[in-house]
Motif scaffolding. Structure first.
Motif, PDB file in Angstrom:
ATOM      1  N   THR A   1     -28.824   0.212  17.472  1.00 51.98           N
ATOM      2  CA  THR A   1     -28.326   0.027  16.105  1.00 51.98           C
ATOM      3  C   THR A   1     -29.372  -0.743  15.306  1.00 51.98           C
ATOM      4  OG1 THR A   1     -27.112  -1.840  17.060  1.00 51.98           O
ATOM      5  CG2 THR A   1     -25.842   0.121  16.558  1.00 51.98           C
TER       6      THR A   1
ATOM      7  N   GLY B   1     -35.351   0.452  20.203  1.00 55.77           N
ATOM      8  CA  GLY B   1     -34.591   0.438  18.967  1.00 55.77           C
ATOM      9  C   GLY B   1     -34.316   1.846  18.451  1.00 55.77           C
ATOM     10  N   THR B   2     -34.090   1.934  17.142  1.00 61.52           N
ATOM     11  CA  THR B   2     -33.625   3.183  16.535  1.00 61.52           C
ATOM     12  C   THR B   2     -34.756   4.165  16.235  1.00 61.52           C
ATOM     13  OG1 THR B   2     -33.805   2.180  14.338  1.00 61.52           O
ATOM     14  CG2 THR B   2     -31.677   1.989  15.450  1.00 61.52           C
ATOM     15  N   ALA B   3     -36.000   3.762  16.455  1.00 59.14           N
ATOM     16  CA  ALA B   3     -37.181   4.614  16.242  1.00 59.14           C
ATOM     17  C   ALA B   3     -37.084   5.422  14.952  1.00 59.14           C
ATOM     18  CB  ALA B   3     -37.388   5.531  17.455  1.00 59.14           C
TER      19      ALA B   3
ATOM     20  N   ASN C   1     -37.125  10.307  23.467  1.00 60.21           N
ATOM     21  CA  ASN C   1     -37.090  10.309  24.926  1.00 60.21           C
ATOM     22  C   ASN C   1     -35.769   9.633  25.358  1.00 60.21           C
ATOM     23  OD1 ASN C   1     -37.451   9.946  27.618  1.00 60.21           O
ATOM     24  ND2 ASN C   1     -39.322   8.711  27.460  1.00 60.21           N
TER      25      ASN C   1
ATOM     26  N   ASP D   1     -39.122   6.242  12.845  1.00 60.18           N
ATOM     27  CA  ASP D   1     -40.259   7.159  12.593  1.00 60.18           C
ATOM     28  C   ASP D   1     -40.045   8.553  13.189  1.00 60.18           C
ATOM     29  OD1 ASP D   1     -40.380   5.725  15.019  1.00 60.18           O
ATOM     30  OD2 ASP D   1     -42.559   5.910  15.199  1.00 60.18           O
TER      31      ASP D   1
ATOM     32  N   ASN E   1     -25.531  -5.796  17.729  1.00 60.93           N
ATOM     33  CA  ASN E   1     -25.726  -6.134  19.145  1.00 60.93           C
ATOM     34  C   ASN E   1     -25.311  -7.565  19.445  1.00 60.93           C
ATOM     35  OD1 ASN E   1     -26.796  -3.716  19.991  1.00 60.93           O
ATOM     36  ND2 ASN E   1     -28.792  -4.251  19.163  1.00 60.93           N
TER      37      ASN E   1
END
Ligand code: NAI
Length: 337
Positions: free
Chosen positions: A74, A265-267, A277, A269, A86
């Motif tokens: 999140t 994290g939420t990546a 992944n 990008d 979290n």
């Protein structure tokens, strides 16, 4: 002991790549025929606009009721504002222990070959208590809270984990040479608990020295127990030893409730592009199956992940391959023995 009773798990998609890695993990858990029933609930910055909070009560109540959650990452903004979902979950469910096993992944090339570490991080206090105030304009005070109760509880958890998982040594990580009272109290608690586990070797290591030792010789360490802030930093350092955030699982564990989630994290990008992944959340679900005393299913899933990595044909882009999330998930399902 293996049980066949169906268990309810609260599934939280989260933000960014969360829905993609949660979906992949659910598909694999269904393929392995884990006796689980999923209850979808919401948390994160996306839903904050809808509910006025990033952690609706309904979500917390669901995890409490089911005793178990599987969660995507999140997003949390930097700066003054709402508490991270979290931190909120950990506090409200008293998930006092963060557990991050960090293991070399076969086929993933890194500088080290035999990393096998466990980071046990105290989750409820330290500078993360978030007790901050402006003393006078231009001067801010942030309080580091360390208690005998929480320090003893986390050290006890670390030694019990070591016994249960046949580990040999527990290292207490501290900075008691400078923070003599707070980290000194943590060390006192560690020493008292260690006396109850004569079969497990115990040692003490200063956190800055540990960082240097870990990047030179990670094989020296086994289980490491520490306060909240040191744990946050050391667990990311350790994930870098084995190929990065995309492969390291995690769990936040309380007395009877646990939430399993990846370290990453939420990546933003790569979110929404089907490139994430899902390994870290898949391995978190392996931890969940072990926690539920389903070791046969846990090993089947774990072995499938190791097999796909070992073959090195279907690897996601973050680890130098070309596979997308769907192709990788299909490969894992195909590798289930
Ligand atoms: P991040 O972990 O989201 O991304 C760091 C880098 O790793 C990016 O280049 C990203 O593409 C890559 N990456 C991460 N996970 C990946 C995966 N599964 N597959 C492929 N590539 C992956 O860290 P960042 O950018 O610092 O944080 C973004 C947001 O995530 C922030 O809002 C932060 O608060 C939140 N966050 C949430 C966590 C949680 O819910 N447990 C943990 C860490 C961060």
């Amino acid at each position: 002991m293996t049980t066949t009773k169906t268990r309810k798990v609260t599934l939280i998609n989260g933000d960014g790549i969360g829905p993609e890695v949660v979906d992949a993990t659910r598909k694999v858990l269904e393929a392995v025929k884990a006796p689980l029933e999923f209850e979808y609930k919401e948390a994160g910055s996306e839903v904050a606009n809808k509910y006025g909070t990033n952690l609706p009560d309904d979500t917390v109540e669901s995890v409490l009721r089911n005793g178990c959650g599987l969660k995507g990452p999140t997003a949390t903004g930097i700066g003054v504002g709402q508490q991270s979902a979290n931190v909120g979950l950990r506090k409200r469910l008293e998930l006092f222990a963060s557990l991050r096993p960090v293991k070399s992944v076969p086929g993933v090339k890194t500088r080290y070959e035999n990393v096998d570490l466990v980071v046990v991080r105290e989750n409820t206090e330290d500078l993360y208590a978030g007790i901050e105030h402006i003393v006078v304009p231009g001067v801010v005070e942030s309080l580091k809270i360390i208690t005998e109760k929480a320090s003893t509880r986390i050290c006890q958890f670390a030694f019990e984990y070591a016994v249960k998982h046949d580990r040999k040594k527990v290292s207490a990580v501290h900075k008691a040479n400078i923070m003599k009272l707070s980290d000194g109290l943590f060390l006192d608690c560690f020493r008292k608990v260690a006396r109850g586990f004569p079969q497990i070797k115990s040692e003490e290591v200063i956190v800055d020295n540990l960082c240097m030792q870990l990047v030179r010789n990670p094989e020296r360490y086994d289980v490491m127990v520490m306060e909240n802030l040191y744990g946050d930093i050391i667990s990311d350092l350790c994930s870098g030893l084995v190929g990065g955030l995309g492969v390291v699982p995690g769990a936040n564990i309380g007395h009877s409730t646990a939430v399993f989630e990846a370290v990453h994290g939420t990546a933003p990008d790569i979110a929404g592009q089907g490139l994430a992944n899902p390994t870290a959340l898949l391995m978190s679900s392996v931890m969940m199956l072990d926690w539920m005393e389903e070791p046969v299913l846990a090993r089947r899933l774990e072995n499938a992940v190791w097999k796909v990595f070992g073959e090195g044909k279907v690897i996601t882009r973050d680890l130098g391959g070309t596979a997308n999330t769907a192709e990788f998930t299909k490969a894992i399902i195909g590798a289930l023995a």
